[in-house]
Structure formats: structure tokens, C-alpha cells
Scaffold this motif. Structure first.
Motif, short mmCIF file in Angstrom:
data_model
loop_
_atom_site.label_atom_id
_atom_site.label_comp_id
_atom_site.label_asym_id
_atom_site.label_seq_id
_atom_site.Cartn_x
_atom_site.Cartn_y
_atom_site.Cartn_z
N ALA A 1 -5.05 -1.66 2.62
CA ALA A 1 -4.16 -2.64 3.25
C ALA A 1 -4.92 -3.61 4.15
N GLY A 2 -6.25 -3.46 4.20
CA GLY A 2 -7.06 -4.37 4.99
C GLY A 2 -8.01 -5.15 4.11
N LEU A 3 -9.14 -4.52 3.76
CA LEU A 3 -10.17 -5.19 2.98
C LEU A 3 -10.00 -5.01 1.47
N LEU A 4 -9.19 -4.04 1.08
CA LEU A 4 -9.04 -3.70 -0.34
C LEU A 4 -7.57 -3.58 -0.70
N GLY A 5 -7.24 -3.97 -1.91
CA GLY A 5 -5.88 -3.78 -2.41
C GLY A 5 -5.88 -3.58 -3.90
N LYS B 1 3.57 1.64 -0.83
CA LYS B 1 3.49 0.29 -1.40
C LYS B 1 3.46 -0.77 -0.31
N MET B 2 2.58 -1.76 -0.46
CA MET B 2 2.52 -2.89 0.46
C MET B 2 3.63 -3.89 0.18
N GLY B 3 4.02 -3.98 -1.08
CA GLY B 3 5.05 -4.93 -1.47
C GLY B 3 4.88 -5.31 -2.93
N ASN B 4 5.75 -6.17 -3.41
CA ASN B 4 5.64 -6.67 -4.77
C ASN B 4 5.45 -8.19 -4.72
N LEU B 5 4.52 -8.69 -5.49
CA LEU B 5 4.19 -10.12 -5.46
C LEU B 5 5.38 -11.00 -5.79
N ASN B 6 6.28 -10.51 -6.62
CA ASN B 6 7.48 -11.28 -6.96
C ASN B 6 8.30 -11.64 -5.73
N ASP B 7 8.31 -10.75 -4.74
CA ASP B 7 9.11 -10.95 -3.53
C ASP B 7 8.47 -11.92 -2.55
N GLU C 1 0.50 -13.84 2.21
CA GLU C 1 1.78 -13.66 2.92
C GLU C 1 2.20 -12.20 2.84
N LEU C 2 2.05 -11.60 1.67
CA LEU C 2 2.33 -10.17 1.51
C LEU C 2 1.43 -9.35 2.42
N TRP C 3 0.15 -9.70 2.46
CA TRP C 3 -0.83 -8.97 3.27
C TRP C 3 -0.45 -8.98 4.75
N ALA C 4 0.02 -10.16 5.22
CA ALA C 4 0.34 -10.32 6.63
C ALA C 4 1.49 -9.42 7.09
N LYS C 5 2.30 -8.96 6.15
CA LYS C 5 3.46 -8.13 6.48
C LYS C 5 3.10 -6.65 6.61
N ASN C 6 1.79 -6.33 6.52
CA ASN C 6 1.41 -4.91 6.44
C ASN C 6 0.58 -4.41 7.61
N GLN C 7 0.74 -5.03 8.77
CA GLN C 7 0.02 -4.54 9.94
C GLN C 7 0.46 -3.13 10.32
N GLU C 8 1.73 -2.85 10.14
CA GLU C 8 2.24 -1.51 10.45
C GLU C 8 1.57 -0.44 9.57
N LEU C 9 1.37 -0.77 8.29
CA LEU C 9 0.70 0.17 7.39
C LEU C 9 -0.77 0.34 7.79
#
Length: 354
Positions: free
Chosen positions: A275-279, A296-302, A309-317
Motif C-alpha cells: 500500500a506504499g511502494l508496491l501494489g 483490498k485497497m480499492g478497485n480502479l473502476n471506482d 487517487e486510489l493510493w491516496a485513500k489508503n493511509q489507514e491501511l
């Protein structure tokens, strides 16, 4: 290296944007390896595939820090659009290297694509990692593809003739099938087949595959034997550039960590990879922090295929991974945890320069 400053700051300081992506182009495969983690009975997963338009849009959103993409599957060369997808990453992102994990069966297609990419992008390093589990018919029968061993070796031999920016290696995954024959396999590849770049992997619990607990100690012993043979014979990547020298040194560090963790999993280094340097991107657009963590970090479709933008939503993870001291034996995650570790960063960089 493109965008050296941005990439260095992300790896060494912020650690919050993807440096490397594992992109599963397809779940389909022409082989059926018993240690594979893919559920080939899942018809939905077998038909999953991102459109070219979606992948083009995603790569354009990548930012200046991406260094590498690893195409895998399934068998990535079964994807009819693989060459176009390569072009999207090469034209739209800042990658310095492209990695292909393949069983080597589709020799003509592999060599055709490798030749064209090598000439069109002379500053990019292209690595083709060919999986071989045993020798001769034992390998072909195990993977249930006739003459697969011969095809894989043929692909390796033709790849190493292409050009300076093309690297080929054979990856041996140590599992319960080959634990008793590791030295024989190594000698056949190195002495008789003249393979001069070999990587050792070790099986892990993932997907539908579970390690045979009764064989775990033997697997670890065989993995150590293979690693010792590789290092004592200097069978790593061609070390004529900064990236290769640094990665070869990283491999040595990683092997030691994995040997120490396989039978006794424990926390060693902070995980900045997941969720940081690798996905990991799957064919249905799902993005995960790694292949083994079921979060899951998310789905690109969303996110309209805007991956940052998806990456930025994953600080909690990222915080959860840090706080729980998440650890595993996933080689790709270990690579970037070592590369981003203050404990190893200076020595690795120095090895790359010297």
C-alpha cells in the motif's frame, strides 16, 4: 534513471506512492502447476480483463515515481494485448525497467516482442524470468504442458542473444515436488544448459495453495542449498549497470531474511511495500497491497482508473501495516522493504556505483 530525485525521495522519505506494480494481465494459463495459487475453476476470474482504454488511462495517472512494472498471470503472454500494454507503460510512465514472469512456452511471441521493445527503448532494462521447476519431462509433466522444458530453455537461449538491455534468467521455485533434487536441477541448468542467471523462490501459502507442513523443513533446507549454489557460482543478473548491481546485492540480503523467516515467521523490517511502494493489480481492476495480504485497497473502476487517487485513500491501511508489524515471505515486498530501509539503503547504493 528517470526522475531520480522524485523516485529517491519517495523511496527514502515519503514511501507513499507506487514504485513498482505487479500487474496480473490475465488469470488464464496454459499450464497447471500444482503449487499455483490461482483457482482455475473460477470461471469469472478466468474471464476478467481490463480494457486497453482503461489501462491507458491508468498509466497516464501514474505520476513521476514509478520505476518498474512486473507483468504476470496466469501466463502474461497469453494476453493478446500484451505488447500494446507494454507501450502504454513505456510511453505514459517513468519506468526504468520492465519485468515479465513467464513459463517460456510461447517462444516466438516472446522473442518477437523482446526484440522490438529492446530496440525501441534502449534505455529501459527488460527482464524475462522463466519458471522452471525440474528438468526434462519431469518439469513438463509437472506443469502439464508437453515439451515445456525444451520450450523454456529455447526461450532463455534466444533472449540472451537479443541485446544489452535484455536480461533473461531462470527462476526455480522450491516446493515439495523438487526438494530432493535441487542440486541435480541446478547442475543441469548451470553445467549442461549453460544458464548463467538463476533466481531462487520458495513456495508460500497463497490463494488455493497450502504448503505441506511435513515438507516445510525440507523445503527450507533445499532453498538454502539452491541459494548457496547460486551465490557461490555468481549466477545473478548481468552486473554492468547501476540497477543490476544494486539489485544483485539486494537479492543476497533478501535470501538471508527469507531463510530466517520461512520456518519461523517474525517481524524484521517495517513493511513500506504494501500500500506504499508496491501494489498488485488484478485483471478485474482490484488493487491489493501485496499478493498475500487479504485487504483490498480499492478497485480502479471506482476511481476512474486514477491509480494515485486510489493510493491516496489508503493511509489507514498503511498505518495498519505499520502498527501490526505485518510480515511475510513475499519476495516482491521484501525487495522494496530492503531497498527503502535506512539499514540497507546506503550499502545498496554504494554497491550500484562501484
Amino acid at each position: 534513471m528517470k526522475n531520480f530525485l522524485q523516485k529517491s525521495l519517495n523511496i527514502g522519505v515519503s514511501k507513499n506512492k507506487p514504485v513498482s506494480l505487479i500487474h496480473f494481465l490475465t488469470n488464464q494459463c496454459n499450464a497447471r502447476c500444482p503449487h499455483c495459487f490461482i483457482d482455475f475453476d473460477d470461471e469469472t476470474a478466468q474471464s476478467d480483463k481490463l480494457s486497453l482504454e482503461s489501462i491507458n488511462k491508468m498509466t497516464k495517472s501514474m505520476g513521476p515515481q514509478l520505476m518498474n512494472v512486473n507483468f504476470t498471470g496466469g501466463e502474461p503472454f497469453l494476453d493478446t494485448d500484451i505488447e500494446t500494454i507494454c507501450e502504454y507503460y513505456l510511453k505514459n510512465t517513468s519506468i526504468d525497467s520492465m519485468f515479465f514472469s513467464t513459463n517460456g512456452a510461447m517462444t516466438s511471441k516472446i522473442i518477437k516482442i523482446a526484440n522490438r521493445l529492446s530496440k525501441a527503448y534502449p534505455k529501459v532494462i527488460f527482464t524475462y524470468s522463466i519458471s522452471i521447476d525440474h528438468i526434462g519431462d519431469k518439469h513438463s509433466d509437472y506443469r502439464r504442458v508437453k515439451k515445456l522444458y525444451e520450450k523454456a530453455i529455447d526461450s532463455y537461449r534466444k533472449l540472451i542473444e537479443i541485446g544489452k538491455n535484455v536480461q533473461a534468467n531462470v527462476t526455480v521455485t522450491v516446493c515439495d515436488f523438487n526438494v530432493d533434487d535441487i542440486e541435480e536441477i541446478f547442475n543441469e541448468l548451470y553445467i549442461n544448459e549453460k544458464v548463467h542467471s538463476i533466481t531462487a523462490n520458495v513456495v508460500r501459502n497463497e490463494g488455493v495453495y497450502l504448503i505441506n507442513k511435513d515438507k516445510a523443513s525440507a523445503i527450507n533446507h533445499a532453498y538454502k542449498k539452491l541459494v548457496d549454489l547460486i551465490l557461490s557460482n555468481d549466477l545473478q543478473y548481468k552486473n554492468d549497470n547501476f540497477l543490476a548491481k544494486m539489485m544483485n546485492e539486494k537479492e543476497k540480503v533478501m535470501y538471508n531474511y527469507l531463510l530466517d523467516n520461512f520456518l519461523n515467521p517474525h517481524y524484521v523490517l517495517p513493511c513500506h511495500a504494501g500500500a506504499g511502494l508496491l501494489g498488485v493489480i488484478y485483471p478485474n481492476g482490484d488493487v491489493y497491497p501485496c499478493e498475500v495480504l487479504d485487504k483490498k485497497m480499492g478497485n480502479l473502476n471506482d476511481f476512474d482508473f486514477n491509480i494515485l487517487e486510489l493510493w491516496a485513500k489508503n493511509q489507514e491501511l498503511r498505518n495498519w501495516i505499520k502498527d501490526t508489524k505485518c510480515h511475510c515471505t513475499y519476495e516482491c515486498a521484501w525487495s522494496y522493504n530492503i531497498l527503502s530501509s535506512p539499514k540497507h539503503m546506503g550499502k545498496l547504493a554504494l554497491k550500484g556505483i562501484l
